[in-house]
Design a protein around this motif. Structure first.
Motif, PDB file in Angstrom:
ATOM      1  N   ALA A   1       0.826  -1.210   0.000  1.00 47.70           N
ATOM      2  CA  ALA A   1       0.000   0.000   0.000  1.00 47.70           C
ATOM      3  C   ALA A   1       0.863   1.264   0.000  1.00 47.70           C
ATOM      4  O   ALA A   1       0.329   2.381   0.070  1.00 47.70           O
ATOM      5  N   GLY A   2       2.176   1.090  -0.071  1.00 40.90           N
ATOM      6  CA  GLY A   2       3.086   2.227  -0.135  1.00 40.90           C
ATOM      7  C   GLY A   2       3.428   2.834   1.207  1.00 40.90           C
ATOM      8  O   GLY A   2       3.934   3.966   1.269  1.00 40.90           O
ATOM      9  N   LYS A   3       3.196   2.080   2.303  1.00 46.28           N
ATOM     10  CA  LYS A   3       3.464   2.607   3.635  1.00 46.28           C
ATOM     11  C   LYS A   3       4.853   2.187   4.129  1.00 46.28           C
ATOM     12  O   LYS A   3       5.306   1.066   3.880  1.00 46.28           O
ATOM     13  N   HIS A   4       5.495   3.089   4.854  1.00 48.96           N
ATOM     14  CA  HIS A   4       6.682   2.738   5.614  1.00 48.96           C
ATOM     15  C   HIS A   4       6.257   1.835   6.768  1.00 48.96           C
ATOM     16  O   HIS A   4       5.122   1.938   7.265  1.00 48.96           O
ATOM     17  N   VAL A   5       7.176   0.957   7.228  1.00 48.83           N
ATOM     18  CA  VAL A   5       6.800   0.026   8.291  1.00 48.83           C
ATOM     19  C   VAL A   5       7.882  -0.078   9.368  1.00 48.83           C
ATOM     20  O   VAL A   5       9.077  -0.076   9.073  1.00 48.83           O
ATOM     21  N   LEU A   6       7.429  -0.156  10.593  1.00 51.84           N
ATOM     22  CA  LEU A   6       8.232  -0.547  11.749  1.00 51.84           C
ATOM     23  C   LEU A   6       7.575  -1.799  12.284  1.00 51.84           C
ATOM     24  O   LEU A   6       6.412  -1.775  12.699  1.00 51.84           O
ATOM     25  N   VAL A   7       8.302  -2.913  12.272  1.00 55.44           N
ATOM     26  CA  VAL A   7       7.715  -4.220  12.579  1.00 55.44           C
ATOM     27  C   VAL A   7       8.290  -4.742  13.884  1.00 55.44           C
ATOM     28  O   VAL A   7       9.517  -4.835  14.040  1.00 55.44           O
ATOM     29  N   GLU A   8       7.411  -5.094  14.804  1.00 59.55           N
ATOM     30  CA  GLU A   8       7.873  -5.582  16.109  1.00 59.55           C
ATOM     31  C   GLU A   8       8.846  -6.759  15.941  1.00 59.55           C
ATOM     32  O   GLU A   8       8.774  -7.518  14.986  1.00 59.55           O
ATOM     33  N   LYS A   9       9.735  -6.867  16.921  1.00 58.51           N
ATOM     34  CA  LYS A   9      10.701  -7.966  16.901  1.00 58.51           C
ATOM     35  C   LYS A   9      10.027  -9.258  17.388  1.00 58.51           C
ATOM     36  O   LYS A   9       9.120  -9.202  18.213  1.00 58.51           O
ATOM     37  N   PRO A  10      10.466 -10.400  16.873  1.00 62.25           N
ATOM     38  CA  PRO A  10      11.305 -10.531  15.691  1.00 62.25           C
ATOM     39  C   PRO A  10      10.510 -10.151  14.455  1.00 62.25           C
ATOM     40  O   PRO A  10       9.298 -10.389  14.380  1.00 62.25           O
ATOM     41  N   ILE A  11      11.198  -9.589  13.473  1.00 64.57           N
ATOM     42  CA  ILE A  11      10.506  -9.083  12.293  1.00 64.57           C
ATOM     43  C   ILE A  11       9.772 -10.190  11.552  1.00 64.57           C
ATOM     44  O   ILE A  11       8.792  -9.941  10.860  1.00 64.57           O
ATOM     45  N   GLY A  12      10.238 -11.429  11.697  1.00 65.91           N
ATOM     46  CA  GLY A  12       9.584 -12.579  11.085  1.00 65.91           C
ATOM     47  C   GLY A  12       9.972 -13.843  11.819  1.00 65.91           C
ATOM     48  O   GLY A  12      10.723 -13.808  12.805  1.00 65.91           O
ATOM     49  N   LEU A  13       9.489 -14.963  11.318  1.00 65.51           N
ATOM     50  CA  LEU A  13       9.780 -16.242  11.956  1.00 65.51           C
ATOM     51  C   LEU A  13      11.130 -16.811  11.541  1.00 65.51           C
ATOM     52  O   LEU A  13      11.629 -17.729  12.184  1.00 65.51           O
ATOM     53  N   SER A  14      11.714 -16.283  10.477  1.00 66.49           N
ATOM     54  CA  SER A  14      12.948 -16.838   9.947  1.00 66.49           C
ATOM     55  C   SER A  14      13.716 -15.776   9.175  1.00 66.49           C
ATOM     56  O   SER A  14      13.167 -14.712   8.845  1.00 66.49           O
ATOM     57  N   ALA A  15      14.959 -16.087   8.860  1.00 64.69           N
ATOM     58  CA  ALA A  15      15.753 -15.177   8.042  1.00 64.69           C
ATOM     59  C   ALA A  15      15.133 -14.998   6.665  1.00 64.69           C
ATOM     60  O   ALA A  15      15.167 -13.900   6.094  1.00 64.69           O
ATOM     61  N   ASP A  16      14.552 -16.055   6.105  1.00 66.51           N
ATOM     62  CA  ASP A  16      13.910 -15.942   4.796  1.00 66.51           C
ATOM     63  C   ASP A  16      12.742 -14.964   4.827  1.00 66.51           C
ATOM     64  O   ASP A  16      12.531 -14.201   3.871  1.00 66.51           O
ATOM     65  N   GLU A  17      11.979 -14.963   5.914  1.00 62.88           N
ATOM     66  CA  GLU A  17      10.883 -13.999   6.014  1.00 62.88           C
ATOM     67  C   GLU A  17      11.422 -12.575   6.065  1.00 62.88           C
ATOM     68  O   GLU A  17      10.849 -11.664   5.461  1.00 62.88           O
TER      69      GLU A  17
END
Length: 345
Positions: free
Chosen positions: A104-120
């Motif tokens: 949607a064109g938004k900047h994001v700050l994502v809570e830690k951990p940013i994902g479940l894995s390095a690939d995410e």
């Protein structure tokens, strides 16, 4: 020899950060802490809040000063008045929610951990770079004034050659807490272990050997982990548990000096620098716990205003490095995620 005094934190006053309009995606405990700190210490605006149901979003919006409430995540990211989205949903939803906002064109700050894995993390980074938007993991520790002083000590070589990182974090949780739910990627590694693994990889870089052992909390959830990381000239000894309250301290040892960080090493508070000759310098700051989350929000606002797509305080390469080590820890112990997590994406 130690310097005559410790460096001064270079962290700017959060009130001076450019004002952005934030969308808060999620209404749980960490979102509450983030918004409270934001409103106390910055000029940032809580523009909108999104939840899976409108009543939940409306209750949060009312608490947070009349932000626009959306009963869907898609509604929030479509709001043209929102500049940046703070993603505070459960771990397994970080990737799909971040991609929704990025698309949607938004900047994001994502809570830690940013994902479940390095690939995410890599997937998210690629999407943000393609869209030309800012993306950062909300690992607030590295935005704190205390850690800027530590950063300067490491950069200036005051410790000499780093030789070891020792770090521990342990809390006890009620049986109905989400950290014990396999469908929410429960266990100590993602919620708690991110902090000691981050510290070790931040100081020592990529390990060549990752070893770990653990014990179970339930038949489906890991309860604690003892982790060792080996680099060519250094080691890390890390521990995390959700079954006991442990010291939650950390040590960064070097050939010339050692940093000892007191209880809750990943939050605000004191640390000491001790030289080989016993000389000692102490750093102190108020221990305000999660009321210090505003430092990461201010860092995001400054970076976005400067046209940056990431932060030098927590580059995506460092986020990927931490998660890659956590992937290897899970593999060593045999930790797998509930198939329902994958199905819900």
């Amino acid at each position: 020899m130690l310097p005559r005094s410790l460096p001064v934190p270079r962290t700017p006053d959060s009130q001076t950060a450019p004002r952005l309009r934030w969308g808060i995606l999620g209404t749980g405990w960490i979102a509450e802490q983030f918004v409270r700190s934001l409103q106390r210490h910055t000029r940032q605006v809580v523009q909108a809040v999104g939840s899976r149901t409108l009543p939940t979003a409306q209750r949060a919006a009312d608490r947070w000063g009349g932000a626009t409430a959306y009963g869907s995540y898609a509604g929030l990211v479509a709001d043209p008045r929102v500049d940046v989205v703070y993603i505070a949903t459960p771990h397994h939803l970080h990737l799909p929610n971040a991609l929704l906002a990025i698309e949607a064109g938004k900047h994001v700050l994502v809570e830690k951990p940013i994902g479940l894995s390095a690939d995410e993390a890599r997937t998210m980074h690629h999407a943000a770079r393609t869209a030309g938007v800012f993306c950062m993991e909300a690992l607030w520790t590295l935005c704190l004034p205390k850690y800027d002083v530590i950063r300067q000590l490491l950069t200036d070589g005051v410790l000499g050659e780093p030789t070891a990182v020792l770090a521990d974090i342990g809390e006890a949780f009620a049986a109905d807490h989400r950290i014990l739910r396999p469908d929410l990627a429960g266990g100590p590694l993602l919620d708690l272990g991110t902090y000691p693994v981050m510290l070790a990889t931040w100081v020592l870089g990529d390990p060549d050997i990752v070893q770990a052992v653990g014990t179970a909390a339930t038949t489906t959830i890991n309860g604690q982990l003892a982790i060792t990381l080996h680099s060519p000239n250094a080691v890390a000894a890390l521990h995390t548990t959700l079954q006991a309250v442990t010291p939650t301290t950390a040590v960064i040892a070097g050939s010339e000096a050692t940093i000892s960080i007191e209880r809750f090493f990943y939050r605000t508070g004191p640390f000491a620098l001790t030289g080989r000759d016993g000389a000692r310098l102490e750093f102190d700051e108020p221990a305000v716990d999660h009321d210090a989350l505003h430092f990461e929000a201010a860092e995001v606002a400054r970076c976005i205003a400067d046209g940056q797509t990431g932060s030098p305080l927590r580059p995506m390469a460092d986020t990927v490095r931490t998660l890659a080590v956590m992937d290897r820890i899970r593999e060593a112990v045999g930790i797998t995620f509930d198939e329902a997590i994958i199905a819900r994406r």
